[in-house]
Design an enzyme around this catalytic site. Sequence first.
Site, PDB file in Angstrom:
ATOM      1  N   LYS A 137      -7.296  95.664 -23.642  1.00  0.00           N
ATOM      2  CA  LYS A 137      -6.230  95.118 -22.814  1.00  0.00           C
ATOM      3  C   LYS A 137      -6.136  93.623 -23.066  1.00  0.00           C
ATOM      4  O   LYS A 137      -7.093  92.884 -22.842  1.00  0.00           O
ATOM      5  CB  LYS A 137      -6.538  95.405 -21.344  1.00  0.00           C
ATOM      6  CG  LYS A 137      -5.494  94.851 -20.398  1.00  0.00           C
ATOM      7  CD  LYS A 137      -5.735  95.307 -18.979  1.00  0.00           C
ATOM      8  CE  LYS A 137      -4.747  94.662 -18.034  1.00  0.00           C
ATOM      9  NZ  LYS A 137      -4.995  95.028 -16.638  1.00  0.00           N
ATOM     10  N   LYS A 176      -3.155  98.185 -24.708  1.00  0.00           N
ATOM     11  CA  LYS A 176      -2.125  97.655 -23.830  1.00  0.00           C
ATOM     12  C   LYS A 176      -1.926  96.166 -24.075  1.00  0.00           C
ATOM     13  O   LYS A 176      -2.924  95.459 -24.150  1.00  0.00           O
ATOM     14  CB  LYS A 176      -2.593  97.897 -22.394  1.00  0.00           C
ATOM     15  CG  LYS A 176      -1.716  97.342 -21.325  1.00  0.00           C
ATOM     16  CD  LYS A 176      -2.346  97.595 -19.995  1.00  0.00           C
ATOM     17  CE  LYS A 176      -1.511  96.867 -18.978  1.00  0.00           C
ATOM     18  NZ  LYS A 176      -2.142  96.788 -17.706  1.00  0.00           N
TER      19      LYS A 176
HETATM   20  C1  PBG Z   1      -4.042  95.497 -13.023  1.00  0.00           C
HETATM   21  C2  PBG Z   1      -3.011  95.921 -14.010  1.00  0.00           C
HETATM   22  C3  PBG Z   1      -1.991  95.172 -14.627  1.00  0.00           C
HETATM   23  C4  PBG Z   1      -1.206  96.078 -15.336  1.00  0.00           C
HETATM   24  C5  PBG Z   1      -1.791  97.323 -15.191  1.00  0.00           C
HETATM   25  N1  PBG Z   1      -2.907  97.203 -14.386  1.00  0.00           N
HETATM   26  C6  PBG Z   1      -1.660  93.733 -14.505  1.00  0.00           C
HETATM   27  C7  PBG Z   1      -2.558  92.712 -15.066  1.00  0.00           C
HETATM   28  O1  PBG Z   1      -3.623  92.990 -15.624  1.00  0.00           O
HETATM   29  O2  PBG Z   1      -2.200  91.553 -14.898  1.00  0.00           O
HETATM   30  C8  PBG Z   1       0.043  95.766 -16.110  1.00  0.00           C
HETATM   31  C9  PBG Z   1       1.056  96.872 -16.164  1.00  0.00           C
HETATM   32  C10 PBG Z   1       2.406  96.458 -16.611  1.00  0.00           C
HETATM   33  O3  PBG Z   1       2.692  95.275 -16.904  1.00  0.00           O
HETATM   34  O4  PBG Z   1       3.270  97.357 -16.655  1.00  0.00           O
HETATM   35  N2  PBG Z   1      -5.078  94.768 -13.547  1.00  0.00           N
END
Ligand code: PBG
Length: 336
Positions: free
Chosen positions: A204, A257
Amino acid sequence: MFRYPKGGEVMLPFQRHRRLRSSEAMRNLVRETHWSVNDLIYPMFVQEGLDGKEEIRSMPGVYHFGLDEFRREVNEVSELGVPAILLFGVPLHKDDLSTSAYHDHGVVQEAVRAAKQENPNLLVMTDVCLCQYNPSGHCGVVQDGKIVNDESLGLIAQTALSHAAAGADVVAPSDMMDGRVAAIRALLDENHLQDVVVLSYAVKYASAFYGPFREAAHSAPAFGDRRTYQMDPANLREALREAKSDIAEGADMLMVKPALSYMDVTKAVKEATDVPVGTYNVSAEYSMVKAASLQGWIDERAIVSEMLTSFKRSGADFILTYHAKDAAKWQRELRS
Ligand code: PBG
């Protein structure tokens, strides 16, 4: 040998690639990559205490759901044949220990139960994170202005356990603390929830593509950013280290992601591992398509279908996308 009509020079032999593109039937026959509704997971936001539903301003067509409206939506998603949902909670109450994240009757826990009541066959996945549940907006516990790793693990595992106990099929930690997969797996197993799947957001990135989501989930960090735990967008080899350590800790499936700018990463993770790999087509990727589509600048359906095909081509076994319902509708129209 082919000769130019006038000149009479001899041309080098060449390949007739266009033969295999000559008709729809031929193109269908030789197509290498397909996506289907079976590949899609629909992310949904459930908001504690909300009556009805509210559209998220930066994500047209995506809503915050109160529990009753959520039940209705679960039925619509099921009816469209989308096999899975991923739940995010927007709680009423935030505190330093993120207690609403692992409360037995928290908003996600209640939504899991509701979804399973409406359709036991729908796969229910939950995002496991603390950022929506504490005032700092960070994904782990904050001490002296730092996001501390090991102190966060217990709360994250407790959150996953409460989701699983409510009936979630899959828990998906998105916090990017080190060791969370091991902590979650151990706590689930201790509690006889050994059959619950762990889908790790293993790779991520610290991405600007989460902007609209943070508005939707009210989870923007109150100070600093997420770069001490989420990955540097410049790094690919590091992604393989993350992927491998999560598998070693017991992850059943992995996720990369965001999706669109990171298809090379999806491909590399797919090739370097032997577990299912998904990709998350995140909020800004959705919002950009929607915004251009609302302006009449692009053909939304064609663009989304091309993106889904590309995610599959890059190796994704499954795709989390806010376009899931629309894509399911389009595919149904094509079939009928
Ligand atoms: C929570 C999380 C996030 C997303 C999924 N889980 C936000 C982040 O990490 O700031 C992003 C999902 C999206 O942008 O569609 N940590």
